[in-house]
Design a protein around this motif. Structure first.
Motif, PDB file in Angstrom:
ATOM      1  N   ARG A   1       0.851  -1.189   0.000  1.00 32.94           N
ATOM      2  CA  ARG A   1       0.000   0.000   0.000  1.00 32.94           C
ATOM      3  C   ARG A   1       0.884   1.236   0.000  1.00 32.94           C
ATOM      4  O   ARG A   1       1.947   1.247   0.613  1.00 32.94           O
ATOM      5  CB  ARG A   1      -0.918   0.016   1.215  1.00 32.94           C
ATOM      6  CG  ARG A   1      -2.018   1.103   1.143  1.00 32.94           C
ATOM      7  CD  ARG A   1      -2.945   1.081   2.354  1.00 32.94           C
ATOM      8  NE  ARG A   1      -2.258   1.421   3.589  1.00 32.94           N
ATOM      9  CZ  ARG A   1      -2.049   0.563   4.583  1.00 32.94           C
ATOM     10  NH1 ARG A   1      -2.468  -0.678   4.483  1.00 32.94           N
ATOM     11  NH2 ARG A   1      -1.406   0.938   5.671  1.00 32.94           N
TER      12      ARG A   1
ATOM     13  N   LYS B   1       3.012   0.482   3.277  1.00 32.67           N
ATOM     14  CA  LYS B   1       2.961  -0.854   3.864  1.00 32.67           C
ATOM     15  C   LYS B   1       3.789  -1.735   2.949  1.00 32.67           C
ATOM     16  O   LYS B   1       3.476  -1.896   1.764  1.00 32.67           O
ATOM     17  CB  LYS B   1       1.532  -1.384   3.961  1.00 32.67           C
ATOM     18  CG  LYS B   1       1.463  -2.793   4.570  1.00 32.67           C
ATOM     19  CD  LYS B   1       0.016  -3.286   4.672  1.00 32.67           C
ATOM     20  CE  LYS B   1      -0.044  -4.684   5.287  1.00 32.67           C
ATOM     21  NZ  LYS B   1      -1.448  -5.181   5.371  1.00 32.67           N
TER      22      LYS B   1
ATOM     23  N   GLU C   1       3.971  -2.362   8.545  1.00 33.70           N
ATOM     24  CA  GLU C   1       2.937  -1.329   8.437  1.00 33.70           C
ATOM     25  C   GLU C   1       3.487   0.046   8.812  1.00 33.70           C
ATOM     26  O   GLU C   1       4.463   0.160   9.553  1.00 33.70           O
ATOM     27  CB  GLU C   1       1.776  -1.651   9.390  1.00 33.70           C
ATOM     28  CG  GLU C   1       1.054  -2.951   9.083  1.00 33.70           C
ATOM     29  CD  GLU C   1      -0.237  -2.716   8.328  1.00 33.70           C
ATOM     30  OE1 GLU C   1      -0.446  -1.579   7.842  1.00 33.70           O
ATOM     31  OE2 GLU C   1      -1.028  -3.658   8.218  1.00 33.70           O
ATOM     32  N   ASP C   2       2.808   1.090   8.310  1.00 36.88           N
ATOM     33  CA  ASP C   2       3.040   2.470   8.736  1.00 36.88           C
ATOM     34  C   ASP C   2       4.506   2.887   8.628  1.00 36.88           C
ATOM     35  O   ASP C   2       5.102   3.414   9.568  1.00 36.88           O
ATOM     36  CB  ASP C   2       2.543   2.677  10.173  1.00 36.88           C
ATOM     37  CG  ASP C   2       1.058   2.401  10.318  1.00 36.88           C
ATOM     38  OD1 ASP C   2       0.308   2.717   9.371  1.00 36.88           O
ATOM     39  OD2 ASP C   2       0.662   1.852  11.362  1.00 36.88           O
TER      40      ASP C   2
END
Length: 472
Positions: free
Chosen positions: A256, A267, A276-277
């Protein structure tokens, strides 16, 4: 009190004098090196550099190496790998080329360039061996090139430090690039396109075969997304050598990507799972892909995989601190002035996509200076859809394309009414800023304009100097 002030002033003067002497010695060494074959003049052989590192005791074998080749994205990927490995507690050495402003940028320890004093010291240490190799060369053979000497300097500096790992970027090609006397534990191939046609040709399969030469038996190969033709050549090399392969879009990738203030939030799928993040303070979809490649390379070196990840907080911290000077870098605001070192059509297409996707300029002016051997037409065609007008100029390189010749190409691509000619880069930037600040005739307000300076690493380095930017 007066005595303390006097002592402080004397110490400050001593430091200034020491710096002056160091810079003078650095300039003298650069002048010596510049008498050698430049990086643009290639004699495809590893014989000279192999002889030199042999005399030096093979310093490139004193530490594991992550070796990076490709057409575009190499320097950004190398800087990201460096940051990731350093965040895990390893002492890193990084070798990149070409430099933007000063040759010391090429050889870094612990994330920062070596000092001019250390640069001179390393050169003087290996100089007797350089001269010995030159003296022993066969009749008609060239002496060591500047790039070969710089490569040996980097290997020696890293061994002397010592580093825990070195992240090495090829200069040009792969098989016969001077850096290929090192055997990478991890071999990374970034995006491959057409560039350096005079040495590598224009055939993508042939270019891929040359760059695949850095993949060695016993290594792990990490591959960015490639054209089908390129991927087939790279995989053939891996099968031939029986190496483990990790491919973007298969074993790892970008899951992502969201635009964020000052960069993008990602991501990433790594070899050991998802992260993530992850904030990356760089712009463009191509940089998100570079981040995925760098993560996989760091994981591969550290033996991560099979559901065992790197520390997620360490990954986030490393990427959040990444810089890639000269790659869609903002030098000023109001109007914004960006610089990008794209120097081939493949790179300028990525730049154009990022400008269209992530910047909302109502009016965008390009400042472009390229080198003679580059595909100026292809580069300008890639930029034309995103630029309202273009200011063609030159840079200080002796290989700079004549500004009138570049202007002729620009007129063919943009039309005469969208092309301005300014032979000096400083005048070109000033003119572009004025054009970007023009008042919108319909609204009566400033046009919300921006400037992007691009076309070569030399151009971008000079632009950074104009704006008072020093390398971090």
């Amino acid at each position: 009190m007066a005595e303390d002030r006097k002592s402080a002033a004397a110490e400050a003067e001593r430091l200034r004098e020491a710096e002056r002497i160091a810079l003078a010695e650095f300039a003298a060494v650069e002048a010596e090196l510049d008498k050698r074959w430049p990086e643009t003049q290639i004699e495809p052989s590893l014989d000279r550099i192999a002889a030199l590192v042999d005399l030096l005791g093979d310093p490139q074998r004193a530490y594991p190496v992550v070796h990076v080749a490709g057409t575009n994205g190499k320097t950004s990927v190398v800087r990201m790998i460096d940051a990731l490995l350093a965040e895990t507690g390893l002492r890193t050495g990084r070798y990149t080329s070409p430099h933007l402003q000063r040759a010391t940028e090429r050889i870094t320890l612990d994330g920062g360039p070596i000092s001019p004093e250390r640069y001179v010291e390393v050169y003087r240490e290996i100089q007797p061996y350089v001269e010995l190799v030159d003296a022993r060369r066969a009749e008609g053979q060239p002496p060591l090139s500047k790039f070969e000497v710089l490569t040996a300097m980097a290997f020696a500096a890293f061994a002397d430090a010592p580093v825990d790992v070195a992240v090495i970027e090829t200069g040009l090609g792969g098989s016969w690039d001077s850096t290929n006397v090192a055997d990478g534990a991890v071999s990374v191939i970034t995006s491959i396109g057409v560039d350096h046609v005079e040495y590598l040709g224009a055939d993508l399969a042939g270019i891929a075969k040359e760059k695949a030469g850095i993949i060695k038996r016993g290594s792990i190969a990490v591959m960015a997304a490639q054209d089908t033709e390129v991927a087939a050549v790279l995989l053939e090399r891996c099968v031939e050598l029986g190496v483990t392969v990790a491919r973007q879009g298969m074993e790892f990738g970008v899951l992502r990507r969201d635009k964020a203030v000052g960069g993008q939030l990602l991501k990433l799928q790594g070899l050991g799972g998802a992260y993530e993040d992850v904030f990356l303070p760089l712009h463009g979809e191509h940089q998100a892909g570079n981040a995925a490649v760098a993560l996989a390379a760091a994981e591969a070196l550290l033996g991560v995989g099979a559901n065992r990840q790197l520390d997620v907080d360490a990954v986030r911290s490393a990427f959040a601190g990444v810089t890639s000077p000269g790659r869609l870098e903002r030098l000023r605001t109001a109007p914004a002035v960006l610089v990008d070192a794209a120097h081939n059509p493949h790179g300028t297409r990525a730049l154009a996509a990022a400008l269209a996707d992530e910047f909302g300029f109502r009016r965008l002016i390009g400042v472009v200076a390229v080198l003679q051997e580059k595909d100026a037409t292809g580069m300008l065609e890639a930029l034309e859809p995103v630029l309202d007008e273009i200011v063609v100029t030159s840079n200080a390189s002796p290989r700079a394309l004549d500004v009138d010749e570049l202007a002729g190409v620009a007129v063919q691509v943009f039309g005469a009414d969208r092309v301005t000619v300014e032979p000096r880069l400083d005048d070109a930037v000033e003119q572009a800023v004025r054009m970007a600040e023009e008042v919108d005739e319909e609204t009566g307000s400033l046009a919300g304009g921006g400037v992007v300076v691009t076309g070569s690493v030399v151009t971008v380095g000079e632009a950074r100097t104009l704006f008072g930017k020093a390398m971090p």
